[in-house]
Design an enzyme around this catalytic site. Structure first.
Site, PDB file in Angstrom:
ATOM      1  N   ASP A   6      55.949  45.454  46.805  1.00 36.69           N
ATOM      2  CA  ASP A   6      56.638  44.922  47.990  1.00 36.69           C
ATOM      3  C   ASP A   6      56.970  43.475  47.660  1.00 36.69           C
ATOM      4  O   ASP A   6      56.090  42.616  47.650  1.00 36.69           O
ATOM      5  CB  ASP A   6      55.717  45.018  49.219  1.00 36.69           C
ATOM      6  CG  ASP A   6      56.283  44.277  50.433  1.00 36.69           C
ATOM      7  OD1 ASP A   6      57.410  43.742  50.363  1.00 36.69           O
ATOM      8  OD2 ASP A   6      55.581  44.224  51.465  1.00 36.69           O
ATOM      9  N   LYS A  68      63.942  34.929  48.129  1.00 32.24           N
ATOM     10  CA  LYS A  68      64.491  36.267  48.397  1.00 32.24           C
ATOM     11  C   LYS A  68      65.769  36.170  49.242  1.00 32.24           C
ATOM     12  O   LYS A  68      66.669  36.985  49.133  1.00 32.24           O
ATOM     13  CB  LYS A  68      63.455  37.120  49.116  1.00 32.24           C
ATOM     14  CG  LYS A  68      63.910  38.555  49.396  1.00 32.24           C
ATOM     15  CD  LYS A  68      62.789  39.394  49.969  1.00 32.24           C
ATOM     16  CE  LYS A  68      63.235  40.784  50.353  1.00 32.24           C
ATOM     17  NZ  LYS A  68      62.108  41.567  50.902  1.00 32.24           N
ATOM     18  N   GLU A 145      62.551  49.286  52.425  1.00 33.95           N
ATOM     19  CA  GLU A 145      61.262  48.933  53.030  1.00 33.95           C
ATOM     20  C   GLU A 145      60.863  49.874  54.170  1.00 33.95           C
ATOM     21  O   GLU A 145      59.724  50.337  54.215  1.00 33.95           O
ATOM     22  CB  GLU A 145      61.272  47.465  53.477  1.00 33.95           C
ATOM     23  CG  GLU A 145      61.233  46.512  52.286  1.00 33.95           C
ATOM     24  CD  GLU A 145      61.586  45.078  52.602  1.00 33.95           C
ATOM     25  OE1 GLU A 145      61.753  44.740  53.793  1.00 33.95           O
ATOM     26  OE2 GLU A 145      61.699  44.275  51.653  1.00 33.95           O
ATOM     27  N   ASP A 167      60.030  45.825  61.818  1.00 32.90           N
ATOM     28  CA  ASP A 167      59.410  44.999  60.776  1.00 32.90           C
ATOM     29  C   ASP A 167      59.634  43.514  61.068  1.00 32.90           C
ATOM     30  O   ASP A 167      60.729  42.992  60.879  1.00 32.90           O
ATOM     31  CB  ASP A 167      59.999  45.391  59.412  1.00 32.90           C
ATOM     32  CG  ASP A 167      59.381  44.605  58.251  1.00 32.90           C
ATOM     33  OD1 ASP A 167      58.624  43.648  58.500  1.00 32.90           O
ATOM     34  OD2 ASP A 167      59.662  44.967  57.087  1.00 32.90           O
TER      35      ASP A 167
HETATM   36  P1  ADP Z   1      57.297  39.077  54.620  1.00 32.63           P
HETATM   37  O1  ADP Z   1      57.511  40.556  54.752  1.00 32.63           O
HETATM   38  O2  ADP Z   1      58.262  38.258  55.402  1.00 32.63           O
HETATM   39  O3  ADP Z   1      57.163  38.620  53.227  1.00 32.63           O
HETATM   40  P2  ADP Z   1      54.674  39.411  55.946  1.00 32.63           P
HETATM   41  O4  ADP Z   1      54.952  40.752  56.460  1.00 32.63           O
HETATM   42  O5  ADP Z   1      53.518  39.246  55.024  1.00 32.63           O
HETATM   43  O6  ADP Z   1      55.897  38.701  55.272  1.00 32.63           O
HETATM   44  O7  ADP Z   1      54.482  38.450  57.214  1.00 32.63           O
HETATM   45  C1  ADP Z   1      54.077  37.124  57.103  1.00 32.63           C
HETATM   46  C2  ADP Z   1      53.893  36.577  58.506  1.00 32.63           C
HETATM   47  O8  ADP Z   1      52.868  37.319  59.152  1.00 32.63           O
HETATM   48  C3  ADP Z   1      53.491  35.124  58.568  1.00 32.63           C
HETATM   49  O9  ADP Z   1      54.415  34.415  59.384  1.00 32.63           O
HETATM   50  C4  ADP Z   1      52.128  35.151  59.224  1.00 32.63           C
HETATM   51  O10 ADP Z   1      51.928  34.069  60.122  1.00 32.63           O
HETATM   52  C5  ADP Z   1      52.145  36.453  59.991  1.00 32.63           C
HETATM   53  N1  ADP Z   1      50.808  36.970  60.214  1.00 32.63           N
HETATM   54  C6  ADP Z   1      49.911  37.423  59.316  1.00 32.63           C
HETATM   55  N2  ADP Z   1      48.740  37.748  59.914  1.00 32.63           N
HETATM   56  C7  ADP Z   1      48.893  37.500  61.244  1.00 32.63           C
HETATM   57  C8  ADP Z   1      48.054  37.612  62.395  1.00 32.63           C
HETATM   58  N3  ADP Z   1      46.807  38.046  62.299  1.00 32.63           N
HETATM   59  N4  ADP Z   1      48.571  37.244  63.598  1.00 32.63           N
HETATM   60  C9  ADP Z   1      49.823  36.802  63.699  1.00 32.63           C
HETATM   61  N5  ADP Z   1      50.667  36.658  62.664  1.00 32.63           N
HETATM   62  C10 ADP Z   1      50.216  37.003  61.441  1.00 32.63           C
HETATM   63 MG    MG Z   2      58.049  42.441  54.435  1.00 37.61          MG
END
Ligand code: ADP
Ligand code: MG
Length: 563
Positions: A6, A68, A145, A167
């Site tokens: 991912d 990205k 995704e 998402d």
């Molecule tokens: P991406 O797909 O954009 O690379 P993610 O799916 O890993 O990223 O999401 C990252 C985001 O998830 C960050 O903004 C982070 O603050 C949020 N996040 C992760 N854990 C929590 C949580 N427990 N509560 C709220 N937000 C969260």
């Molecule tokens: Mg993602």
């Protein structure tokens, strides 16, 4: 062994199919999520993930994130002394994930399935493949995704199903409607907001805190450092309020403390405008897929920000049901990519699924409209509409406007605007036509768009049998094979920061950041800690180092909360 990756905007993960489950692989720091950040350290050695993320603030010229967003474009970013293409930055991240997988599996890894957003254009998909190639990975397949999320939830075992994938990540929001029918998983529609994610929630809270700070000024620090500190605290508060009803937003500086009590209800009110923005893309995706919310069999929650109870509640109320959330929303895409990798390897424990795609944008041609003497040029005539399932072939008939016209020029565009000037020009075709009365010569324009993102445009004049074909595959943002070879050499020459040093480097990076953020006595204290740790590092006594690390982590945690 084919790995699943991912490759996220904020975080990236790698997983592998193992003993009938998708197993997430920890990085050198023992974490499953690797921040999508790369940079160079003080010795010019490449650093990736948490260490690089710590240095974003202290070394902005040598560190970069969010690349990205630029995939599929030619935009270069300066890191240290050299400019990097987005696919090169992605490659450095992929290379690090590949190495994590090799360590974990104890064998070389050369093949991968990489996930991409459903709306990724042809150029963006090609750039992702090139990134894999630059990382020494043969990209077996790119998986959408949302499809990966569906695989992680085992939806491919169903007979048929229609479902929506919600998402919400760090900086992007994607909604996809998928349909499984006769073993075929189809992305029926995708919509979203490329600038809406967890970070926007944090920015809003920071703005709120700053507004509240009018009465009592915030600690003095350089503006940049203060913003970073406020954002970190905003994220902590946002995560904490997912679990507890209230907390305190605190920033300290030496003896000076600033704090603001925040409750879940405060957040609900504050975040309302952002929560409202989640609705439109959901409605658009359902409309494009011609599906009613009530007809959905499942709603899947994906992305770290979907962990927020406020978001879950909104989704539940919008759909009148609880979304599926048995799996960790930030891990499902990597798990699904690993499942697809296993399918690819024809693993016996999973049945084969054929995945299809949609055209991520509308493809069409330029037309002129005429009413009497009045003519309007530059209008867009869509031929293949956005979200059409590919492969797809569509035809439109147009008529030359001038009677004396001996040639028609068909100009091809991609985009969603009514005016071609706002869309992306892809190419043009010229076909001779016999000079005849208006309406007597018809021009048939056929577009065929295939699963690899190749667009074949064909112009046919039935009256003369004349035919012209143009295959459009060269996107402006895609590297040529020669350029790839060149970049490959350059990347191979990069020295990589030693893996076993990462834990120590992360601590040093945290100390550097704290030093920058603090003043006075605290700052001196941080400097002392850094000196002591440096000293232990140089002694190269593993046991002493281990003990020093444990002590330092405790002190860092204390300081970060207290600062
Ligand atoms: P991406 O797909 O954009 O690379 P993610 O799916 O890993 O990223 O999401 C990252 C985001 O998830 C960050 O903004 C982070 O603050 C949020 N996040 C992760 N854990 C929590 C949580 N427990 N509560 C709220 N937000 C969260
Ligand atoms: Mg993602």
């Amino acid at each position: 062994m084919i790995i699943g990756i991912d490759l996220g905007t904020t975080n990236s993960l790698v997983a592998v199919w193992n003993a009938d489950t998708a197993q997430l692989i920890p990085n050198a720091l023992g974490k499953l999520l690797t921040p999508s950040v790369v940079g160079l350290d003080d010795n010019g050695e490449l650093i990736v993930g948490d260490v690089a993320r710590e240095r974003l603030q202290t070394h902005p010229q040598a560190t970069t994130a969010l690349f990205k967003r630029h995939m599929g474009s030619a935009r270069e970013t300066l890191v240290g002394e050299r400019a990097y293409r987005p696919e090169e930055l992605s490659a450095l991240l992929l290379r690090s994930l590949k190495e994590d997988a090799e360590r974990y599996l104890g064998e070389p890894v050369t093949e991968a399935v990489i996930s991409v957003p459903a709306y990724f254009s042809d150029a963006q998909r090609k750039a992702t493949r090139v990134a894999g190639q630059l990382a020494g990975l043969k990209v077996e397949k790119l998986i959408n995704e949302p499809t990966a999320a569906a695989l992680a939830y085992g939806l491919h075992h169903k007979e048929e199903a229609t479902f929506l994938v919600f998402d919400l990540g760090g900086g992007t929001f994607d909604v996809s409607v998928l349909e499984l029918f006769e073993g075929v998983m189809e992305v029926r529609a995708s919509a979203g907001d490329n600038f809406l994610g967890g970070e926007d929630f944090d920015d809003l809270l920071v703005a709120h805190v700053r507004a509240a700070a009018h009465a009592q000024p915030l600690p003095t620090a350089t503006e940049g450092a203060l913003v970073q500190r406020l954002r970190r605290e905003a994220q902590r508060v946002r995560h904490a309020l997912g679990q507890q009803p209230h907390t305190t937003f605190t920033v300290r500086d030496g003896g000076h403390e600033w704090s603001l009590a925040i409750t879940q209800d405060d957040l609900a009110r504050l975040y309302q405008p952002l929560l409202d923005r989640l609705r439109a893309p959901i409605e658009r995706a359902l409309r494009d897929a011609r599906i009613k919310a009530a007809d959905l069999d499942e709603v899947l929650l994906v992305g770290g920000t979907s962990r927020m109870p406020l978001v879950r509640r909104l989704v539940a109320s919008l759909f009148g049901r609880f979304p599926a959330m048995q799996l960790n929303p930030d891990e499902v895409v990597a798990q699904g990519a690993a499942i697809q990798a296993a399918l690819k390897a024809r693993h016996a424990s999973l049945e084969e699924v054929v995945l299809t795609d949609v055209s991520p944008y509308t493809l069409g041609i330029e037309t002129t409209s005429s009413e009497g003497q009045r003519r309007i040029d530059g209008l867009y005539l869509p031929i293949i509409e956005r979200n059409s399932v590919v492969p797809v072939s569509r035809e439109q008939t147009v008529y030359p406007l001038d009677e004396a016209q001996t040639v028609v020029r068909v100009r091809i565009f991609q985009g969603e605007s009514r005016l071609v000037s706002n869309n992306i020009f892809l190419g043009e075709l010229e076909v001779p036509v016999p000079p005849k009365k208006r309406g007597e010569v018809s021009v048939q324009v056929r577009f065929t768009y295939d699963i690899n993102g190749l667009l074949e445009a064909q112009v046919h004049i039935p009256l003369t049998g004349e035919r012209r074909t143009l295959v459009i595959e060269n996107n402006p943002g895609v590297l040529s094979p020669e350029e790839v070879a060149e970049r490959l050499q350059a990347l191979a020459a990069l020295k990589v920061h030693p893996r076993d040093q990462q834990v120590n480097s992360l601590l040093m990076a945290r100390l550097e950041r704290l030093y920058q953020e603090s003043l006075g006595d605290t700052r001196e204290h941080v400097a002392d800690l850094a000196k002591q740790f440096q000293y232990v590092l140089e002694r190269q006594d593993e046991r002493a180092l281990r003990e020093a690390r444990v002590r330092l982590v405790e002190q860092l945690e204390y300081l970060e909360r207290r600062l």
